[in-house]
Design a protein around this motif. Structure first.
Motif: not given
Length: 160
Positions: A51, A116, A119-120, A122-124, A127
Motif C-alpha cells: 500500500t 484516503d 483507502q484508495y 490499491l483499491s481505487n 479516486k
C-alpha cells in the motif's frame, strides 16, 4: 521471552504501515508561511508495504502528469521522509505523525490525506488521484491568496 516478544510487536505496530494517525485529520493555520511552496510529504518507515508503494506511485504520477510545471517552478515540493530516521523526528512531531502518512502543507494549512491514501491507493487509485488533484489545486490557490494579501492586494475567491 514473552515480554520481549510483546515489546517487539508493539514497536512494529507503531512504526509499521497503517493509518494509526489517520484520525488526526489536521487542518491547522497556526504557522502561516506565504514564501513556502506547497509541500507534499510522504512519511514512512524504512520498510514499505504494498500500500505504501502504491501511495508513492500515485503521488508521483499526479505530480508528474498534472503539476509538473508547478513542481519545476518550485510552487510544489515533494518530500519523501523516512520517519524511522532520527533527523526526521522534529517533522513527525510538527505534523503529529505516528506512522505512514500523506500530508499536504500550504503555508501552514495542513491537510492529512492518510485515510484516503490507505483507502484508495490499491483499491481505487483513480479516486486517490482525484482527491490529490483537488487538494493540491486548493493548496496552490491558498498559497496564491496568501501572496496576494501580503503584496497588498485583495483576496481572490477560492474555488472548491
Amino acid at each position: 521471552m514473552k515480554r520481549l516478544f510483546a515489546i517487539g510487536i508493539v514497536l512494529l505496530s507503531l512504526m509499521g504501515c497503517g493509518s494509526r494517525n489517520a484520525q488526526k485529520s489536521t487542518e491547522s493555520t497556526s504557522e502561516i508561511n506565504s514564501d513556502a511552496a506547497v509541500e507534499v510529504f510522504i512519511i514512512h518507515a524504512a520498510q514499505r508495504c504494498a500500500t505504501c508503494k502504491a501511495i508513492d506511485a500515485v503521488v508521483a504520477e499526479v505530480l508528474e502528469n498534472d503539476f509538473s510545471d508547478d513542481v519545476k517552478a518550485g510552487k510544489i515540493v515533494f518530500r519523501d521522509v523516512d520517519g524511522s530516521k532520527q533527523e526526521n523526528r522534529e517533522l513527525l512531531t510538527k505534523y503529529e505523525i505516528y506512522s505512514t502518512s500523506l500530508v499536504l502543507d500550504a503555508g501552514g494549512k495542513v491537510t492529512n490525506l492518510t485515510n484516503d491514501a490507505f483507502q484508495y491507493a490499491l483499491s481505487n487509485p483513480d479516486k486517490l488521484k482525484e482527491i490529490l488533484r483537488a487538494n493540491i489545486s486548493q493548496a496552490l490557490q491558498i498559497m496564491e491568496w496568501l501572496q496576494t494579501l501580503l503584496d497588498g492586494g485583495t483576496a481572490p475567491v477560492l474555488t472548491a
